[in-house]
Each structure stands twice: as structure tokens, then as C-alpha cells.
Design a protein around this motif. Sequence first.
Motif, PDB file in Angstrom:
ATOM      1  N   MET A   1      35.396  48.925  46.453  1.00  0.00           N
ATOM      2  CA  MET A   1      35.410  48.684  45.018  1.00  0.00           C
ATOM      3  C   MET A   1      34.523  49.675  44.280  1.00  0.00           C
ATOM      4  SD  MET A   1      37.521  46.380  44.202  1.00  0.00           S
ATOM      5  CE  MET A   1      37.113  46.744  42.531  1.00  0.00           C
ATOM      6  N   GLU A   2      33.406  50.062  44.874  1.00  0.00           N
ATOM      7  CA  GLU A   2      32.483  50.947  44.160  1.00  0.00           C
ATOM      8  C   GLU A   2      33.147  52.245  43.715  1.00  0.00           C
ATOM      9  OE1 GLU A   2      29.521  50.205  42.842  1.00  0.00           O
ATOM     10  OE2 GLU A   2      29.866  48.228  43.678  1.00  0.00           O
ATOM     11  N   PRO A   3      33.957  52.901  44.569  1.00  0.00           N
ATOM     12  CA  PRO A   3      34.616  54.128  44.082  1.00  0.00           C
ATOM     13  C   PRO A   3      35.487  53.885  42.852  1.00  0.00           C
ATOM     14  CG  PRO A   3      34.771  54.003  46.472  1.00  0.00           C
ATOM     15  CD  PRO A   3      34.211  52.680  45.992  1.00  0.00           C
ATOM     16  N   THR A   4      36.194  52.773  42.827  1.00  0.00           N
ATOM     17  CA  THR A   4      37.042  52.466  41.667  1.00  0.00           C
ATOM     18  C   THR A   4      36.184  52.194  40.441  1.00  0.00           C
ATOM     19  OG1 THR A   4      38.806  51.595  43.060  1.00  0.00           O
ATOM     20  CG2 THR A   4      38.807  50.923  40.750  1.00  0.00           C
ATOM     21  N   LEU A   5      35.122  51.405  40.616  1.00  0.00           N
ATOM     22  CA  LEU A   5      34.247  51.107  39.475  1.00  0.00           C
ATOM     23  C   LEU A   5      33.622  52.386  38.918  1.00  0.00           C
ATOM     24  CD1 LEU A   5      32.606  47.824  40.767  1.00  0.00           C
ATOM     25  CD2 LEU A   5      34.310  48.052  38.955  1.00  0.00           C
ATOM     26  N   LEU A   6      33.219  53.286  39.793  1.00  0.00           N
ATOM     27  CA  LEU A   6      32.665  54.561  39.330  1.00  0.00           C
ATOM     28  C   LEU A   6      33.734  55.409  38.642  1.00  0.00           C
ATOM     29  CD1 LEU A   6      30.392  55.473  42.374  1.00  0.00           C
ATOM     30  CD2 LEU A   6      29.645  54.743  40.096  1.00  0.00           C
ATOM     31  N   GLN A   7      34.953  55.340  39.159  1.00  0.00           N
ATOM     32  CA  GLN A   7      36.059  56.111  38.591  1.00  0.00           C
ATOM     33  C   GLN A   7      36.413  55.652  37.180  1.00  0.00           C
ATOM     34  OE1 GLN A   7      39.669  55.657  40.835  1.00  0.00           O
ATOM     35  NE2 GLN A   7      40.669  57.391  39.845  1.00  0.00           N
ATOM     36  N   ILE A   8      36.277  54.357  36.891  1.00  0.00           N
ATOM     37  CA  ILE A   8      36.701  53.851  35.582  1.00  0.00           C
ATOM     38  C   ILE A   8      35.557  53.746  34.582  1.00  0.00           C
ATOM     39  CG2 ILE A   8      38.651  52.613  36.564  1.00  0.00           C
ATOM     40  CD1 ILE A   8      37.109  49.995  36.223  1.00  0.00           C
ATOM     41  N   HIS A   9      34.318  53.806  35.053  1.00  0.00           N
ATOM     42  CA  HIS A   9      33.169  53.634  34.159  1.00  0.00           C
ATOM     43  C   HIS A   9      33.158  54.702  33.060  1.00  0.00           C
ATOM     44  CE1 HIS A   9      29.247  52.253  32.920  1.00  0.00           C
ATOM     45  NE2 HIS A   9      28.847  53.509  32.884  1.00  0.00           N
ATOM     46  N   GLY A  10      33.218  54.248  31.819  1.00  0.00           N
ATOM     47  CA  GLY A  10      33.140  55.144  30.675  1.00  0.00           C
ATOM     48  C   GLY A  10      34.394  55.945  30.397  1.00  0.00           C
ATOM     49  N   LYS A  11      35.474  55.636  31.079  1.00  0.00           N
ATOM     50  CA  LYS A  11      36.721  56.384  30.883  1.00  0.00           C
ATOM     51  C   LYS A  11      37.606  55.685  29.854  1.00  0.00           C
ATOM     52  CE  LYS A  11      35.972  59.461  34.123  1.00  0.00           C
ATOM     53  NZ  LYS A  11      34.617  59.430  34.469  1.00  0.00           N
ATOM     54  N   THR A  17      43.461  51.803  33.406  1.00  0.00           N
ATOM     55  CA  THR A  17      44.701  51.102  33.741  1.00  0.00           C
ATOM     56  C   THR A  17      45.314  51.656  35.013  1.00  0.00           C
ATOM     57  OG1 THR A  17      45.097  50.615  31.412  1.00  0.00           O
ATOM     58  CG2 THR A  17      46.999  50.479  32.875  1.00  0.00           C
ATOM     59  N   GLN A  18      45.356  52.980  35.152  1.00  0.00           N
ATOM     60  CA  GLN A  18      45.914  53.608  36.354  1.00  0.00           C
ATOM     61  C   GLN A  18      45.107  53.263  37.593  1.00  0.00           C
ATOM     62  OE1 GLN A  18      46.085  57.775  35.406  1.00  0.00           O
ATOM     63  NE2 GLN A  18      47.968  57.578  34.220  1.00  0.00           N
ATOM     64  N   ALA A  19      43.788  53.317  37.484  1.00  0.00           N
ATOM     65  CA  ALA A  19      42.937  53.024  38.638  1.00  0.00           C
ATOM     66  C   ALA A  19      43.081  51.565  39.067  1.00  0.00           C
ATOM     67  CB  ALA A  19      41.483  53.346  38.312  1.00  0.00           C
ATOM     68  N   ILE A  20      43.091  50.669  38.119  1.00  0.00           N
ATOM     69  CA  ILE A  20      43.186  49.248  38.433  1.00  0.00           C
ATOM     70  C   ILE A  20      44.568  48.908  38.995  1.00  0.00           C
ATOM     71  CG2 ILE A  20      43.185  46.934  37.401  1.00  0.00           C
ATOM     72  CD1 ILE A  20      40.869  47.968  35.578  1.00  0.00           C
ATOM     73  N   ALA A  21      45.605  49.596  38.533  1.00  0.00           N
ATOM     74  CA  ALA A  21      46.970  49.336  39.014  1.00  0.00           C
ATOM     75  C   ALA A  21      47.114  49.637  40.506  1.00  0.00           C
ATOM     76  CB  ALA A  21      47.975  50.161  38.216  1.00  0.00           C
ATOM     77  N   ARG A  22      46.276  50.514  41.038  1.00  0.00           N
ATOM     78  CA  ARG A  22      46.352  50.874  42.459  1.00  0.00           C
ATOM     79  C   ARG A  22      45.647  49.860  43.369  1.00  0.00           C
ATOM     80  NH1 ARG A  22      45.384  56.117  40.164  1.00  0.00           N
ATOM     81  NH2 ARG A  22      43.181  55.934  40.630  1.00  0.00           N
ATOM     82  N   LEU A  23      44.961  48.898  42.794  1.00  0.00           N
ATOM     83  CA  LEU A  23      44.213  47.929  43.579  1.00  0.00           C
ATOM     84  C   LEU A  23      45.098  46.783  44.055  1.00  0.00           C
ATOM     85  CD1 LEU A  23      41.043  47.620  41.283  1.00  0.00           C
ATOM     86  CD2 LEU A  23      41.301  49.034  43.351  1.00  0.00           C
ATOM     87  N   THR A  24      44.688  46.146  45.137  1.00  0.00           N
ATOM     88  CA  THR A  24      45.369  44.928  45.583  1.00  0.00           C
ATOM     89  C   THR A  24      45.048  43.813  44.594  1.00  0.00           C
ATOM     90  OG1 THR A  24      43.505  44.100  46.887  1.00  0.00           O
ATOM     91  CG2 THR A  24      45.067  45.595  48.009  1.00  0.00           C
ATOM     92  N   GLU A  25      45.745  42.699  44.716  1.00  0.00           N
ATOM     93  CA  GLU A  25      45.498  41.576  43.807  1.00  0.00           C
ATOM     94  C   GLU A  25      44.047  41.106  43.914  1.00  0.00           C
ATOM     95  OE1 GLU A  25      47.384  37.225  42.631  1.00  0.00           O
ATOM     96  OE2 GLU A  25      48.143  38.274  44.388  1.00  0.00           O
ATOM     97  N   GLY A  26      43.541  40.997  45.121  1.00  0.00           N
ATOM     98  CA  GLY A  26      42.159  40.579  45.318  1.00  0.00           C
ATOM     99  C   GLY A  26      41.163  41.587  44.768  1.00  0.00           C
ATOM    100  N   GLN A  27      41.440  42.864  44.971  1.00  0.00           N
ATOM    101  CA  GLN A  27      40.566  43.910  44.436  1.00  0.00           C
ATOM    102  C   GLN A  27      40.562  43.893  42.912  1.00  0.00           C
ATOM    103  OE1 GLN A  27      42.389  47.241  46.418  1.00  0.00           O
ATOM    104  NE2 GLN A  27      40.763  47.358  47.959  1.00  0.00           N
ATOM    105  N   LYS A  28      41.718  43.668  42.309  1.00  0.00           N
ATOM    106  CA  LYS A  28      41.790  43.571  40.847  1.00  0.00           C
ATOM    107  C   LYS A  28      40.946  42.402  40.351  1.00  0.00           C
ATOM    108  CE  LYS A  28      46.411  45.495  40.369  1.00  0.00           C
ATOM    109  NZ  LYS A  28      47.828  45.223  40.105  1.00  0.00           N
ATOM    110  N   ALA A  29      41.069  41.271  41.023  1.00  0.00           N
ATOM    111  CA  ALA A  29      40.298  40.085  40.630  1.00  0.00           C
ATOM    112  C   ALA A  29      38.803  40.371  40.721  1.00  0.00           C
ATOM    113  CB  ALA A  29      40.685  38.897  41.508  1.00  0.00           C
ATOM    114  N   LEU A  30      38.389  41.014  41.807  1.00  0.00           N
ATOM    115  CA  LEU A  30      36.983  41.364  41.973  1.00  0.00           C
ATOM    116  C   LEU A  30      36.540  42.368  40.913  1.00  0.00           C
ATOM    117  CD1 LEU A  30      34.291  41.367  43.468  1.00  0.00           C
ATOM    118  CD2 LEU A  30      35.270  43.057  45.052  1.00  0.00           C
ATOM    119  N   CYS A  31      37.361  43.356  40.658  1.00  0.00           N
ATOM    120  CA  CYS A  31      37.042  44.374  39.645  1.00  0.00           C
ATOM    121  C   CYS A  31      36.850  43.729  38.279  1.00  0.00           C
ATOM    122  CB  CYS A  31      38.155  45.410  39.598  1.00  0.00           C
ATOM    123  SG  CYS A  31      37.883  46.729  38.398  1.00  0.00           S
ATOM    124  N   MET A  32      37.737  42.840  37.916  1.00  0.00           N
ATOM    125  CA  MET A  32      37.642  42.224  36.596  1.00  0.00           C
ATOM    126  C   MET A  32      36.447  41.276  36.507  1.00  0.00           C
ATOM    127  SD  MET A  32      39.808  43.968  35.076  1.00  0.00           S
ATOM    128  CE  MET A  32      39.551  43.247  33.471  1.00  0.00           C
TER     129      MET A  32
END
Length: 152
Positions: A1-11, A17-32
Motif C-alpha cells: 500500500m505504501e507505494p500507492t499512497l506515495l504515488q497518489i499523495h499530492g497528485k 483515480t488511475q492508481a486506485i483503480a489498479r488496486l484489489t477490492e481490499g487494497q482499495k478499502a485500506l487505501c480509502m
Amino acid sequence: MEPTLLQIHGKDISVKTQAIARLTEGQKALCMFRVLYDHAKGSVSEYYQWISYLLDRPDYWSGVTGGLRFFDDLAMLGLLEETTEVLAARNCRLGVQWGDATFKDLERDRELLNAASVLFERFLDIAPNSLKRISTYIRSNPRQFVTIEDGD
């Protein structure tokens, strides 16, 4: 998750939207959940401002609440629903929108400060159970969250 969070921070929203779309359902839930928790946990002002920010962006808000539903976190969902009702009633009474919220609102409005402080304290009380619920789910379903690649 950390790479995705770093990728979307401040963008901008399209990158997020693109980064989150690549996540699994569980990863999306955790990200949000992290979108909510990481920004709201610091102070009553941050809680108030961040909840208002998320409510001003319905896709983010539905992502946060959907993530909490994914983890069956009814306590946090209930608190967010109550927070929404309190803030929406204030906005309606004053004729303001979610996007009008500022940190200074709490300095100018004692009633808002008192209500937000109670809600924030409940957030802090509920959050450890949310974190435990999420970590238990991740440990029980590691393949939804971690990909182990063979180094050969």
C-alpha cells in the motif's frame, strides 16, 4: 500500500483515480481508510476540515464509506454518519457548502468547536478498533494485499 499512497499523495484526481483503480477490492478499502485516518487523526481542526473536504468530493466520500463497509466497521461508519448530520445541519443553518469549511470556523463558532471536539474524541476512541479490525482482515487474507515475487 505504501507505494500507492506515495504515488497518489499530492497528485491530481486523474492520477489518484488511475492508481486506485489498479488496486484489489481490499487494497482499495485500506487505501480509502488511510485517506480518512491519516488526515483526520491529528487534531479536531484536521478532523473537521478533512471530513468537510471528503464530503465535498462525493467519490472520495463513497470510497471511504465503502471501505469501512468492506471491513464491516459499523462503529466508524456510524460516527461518520453522525458527523455528517451535525456538519450538514450547521451548513444548512448558515447557508454554506462543504468546500467553504476552514480551520478558522472552529475559532469563530463555539458550538461547532464543542460538537466537533466530541466527534473527534469519539473518532480517536473508535480508530484503534478500526485498525485492529483491518489488520486482522489483512492477516486472514494476505493474498489480497501482498504479492510476493520470486527474485529468480
